[in-house]
Scaffold this active site. Structure first.
Site, PDB file in Angstrom:
ATOM      1  N   ASP A  17       0.869  -1.168   0.000  1.00  0.00           N
ATOM      2  CA  ASP A  17       0.000   0.000   0.000  1.00  0.00           C
ATOM      3  C   ASP A  17       0.912   1.226   0.000  1.00  0.00           C
ATOM      4  O   ASP A  17       2.108   1.128   0.309  1.00  0.00           O
ATOM      5  CB  ASP A  17      -0.888  -0.031   1.252  1.00  0.00           C
ATOM      6  CG  ASP A  17      -1.710   1.232   1.418  1.00  0.00           C
ATOM      7  OD1 ASP A  17      -2.349   1.638   0.435  1.00  0.00           O
ATOM      8  OD2 ASP A  17      -1.699   1.809   2.521  1.00  0.00           O
TER       9      ASP A  17
ATOM     10  N   ASP B  66      -0.086   5.106   0.978  1.00  0.00           N
ATOM     11  CA  ASP B  66      -0.245   6.117   2.031  1.00  0.00           C
ATOM     12  C   ASP B  66      -0.066   5.531   3.421  1.00  0.00           C
ATOM     13  O   ASP B  66      -0.731   4.565   3.794  1.00  0.00           O
ATOM     14  CB  ASP B  66      -1.626   6.770   1.930  1.00  0.00           C
ATOM     15  CG  ASP B  66      -1.823   7.471   0.599  1.00  0.00           C
ATOM     16  OD1 ASP B  66      -0.816   7.919   0.017  1.00  0.00           O
ATOM     17  OD2 ASP B  66      -2.966   7.565   0.136  1.00  0.00           O
TER      18      ASP B  66
END
Length: 278
Positions: free
Chosen positions: A25, A27
């Site tokens: 991922d 962020d």
């Protein structure tokens, strides 16, 4: 003819059934914080956002970093983002960021994340960035970090402008769909693959692989990780992306620009979401 034995998950790129990848991922897993404050003024000067949006984005980023976003917030975020970006000129955004890039000094990437990516590459694993952010943001970041591939949300563009439509939302089950397509295309053995995320909204992605890990997890993901016996990592050492790379290139410039644009939009968006929940 007898097939040649393939290397194991511990010692190389392949298993008996396929290749190995590490899915990250973006962020709060790779990116420590945004450059929203540094880019608010130039975007304001170019008329992309108004003064109120500048203030919203700053406050919203602070709240987002503290609390993250749950499923309902992410859905509202998608609607708000598409509305906000409708009519934006893609080239204008890129130009503004490129012209003001020298002002960016905020740390962007967790050193621990960069080291983990490098470790996977040394082990012969493909590295793939999977994010709900737009592909214009994610692709250059992935390239600068040396990722093998990236997959992200695709916004529709017509005549150089964002139309406000979303072609593909790389979020929740959408991330699993994207991962499965990559696995089929590049022959990944998902049971031997790795995934890293900070958010409970990425549980589908984490459970889709054999080696999930929670990174700086929110409360719900920490509980899920503990219940499933998953590793939990804490990343706390952000560094400048430009400083991380030995020789900054055009790709590096595009990467830092993309992070800033994405953070600005996400910040203003999250503010609107949180205001509605009050």
């Amino acid at each position: 003819m007898t097939a040649k034995p393939q290397r194991s998950a511990k010692t190389g790129r392949h298993t008996e059934t396929g290749r190995i990848a590490a899915f990250f991922d973006l962020d709060k897993t790779i990116i420590a914080k945004s450059s929203t404050l540094a880019f608010s003024k130039p975007f304001f000067d170019q008329g992309l956002i108004n003064r109120r949006s500048v203030l919203k984005s700053s406050y919203a980023q602070f709240l987002f970093l503290l609390s993250g976003a749950d499923h309902d917030q992410m859905e509202r975020m998608r609607a708000y983002l598409t509305s906000m970006c409708t009519g934006w000129n893609v080239e204008q955004v890129r130009s503004v960021v490129a012209e003001t890039l020298h002002d960016i000094v905020d740390p962007l990437v967790f050193a621990e994340a960069a080291d983990l990516i490098a470790d996977h590459k040394l082990r012969g694993h493909d590295v793939i960035v999977v994010s709900a952010s737009g592909e214009e943001v994610v692709a250059p970041i992935a390239d600068a970090l040396g990722a093998t591939h990236s997959t992200a949300t695709r916004m529709a563009v017509a005549d150089g402008l964002y139309t406000g439509e979303v072609e593909f939302y790389c979020y929740g089950e959408g991330k699993v769909e994207a991962i499965q397509e990559l696995a089929e295309k590049y022959h990944y053995d998902l049971s031997a693959c790795y995934a890293y995320s900070d958010s409970v909204t990425d549980l589908p992605m984490l459970t889709a692989v054999g080696h999930p890990t929670a990174v700086n997890p929110d409360r719900a993901l920490r509980k899920a990780a503990a219940g499933n016996g998953w590793p939990i990592l804490t990343f706390s050492n952000p560094v400048s992306l430009r400083a991380r790379l030995q020789s900054p290139s055009a790709a590096t410039v595009a990467t830092t620009a993309a992070v800033s644009v994405g953070a600005l939009v996400a910040g203003a968006f999250t503010y609107g979401v949180l205001r509605r929940k009050r």
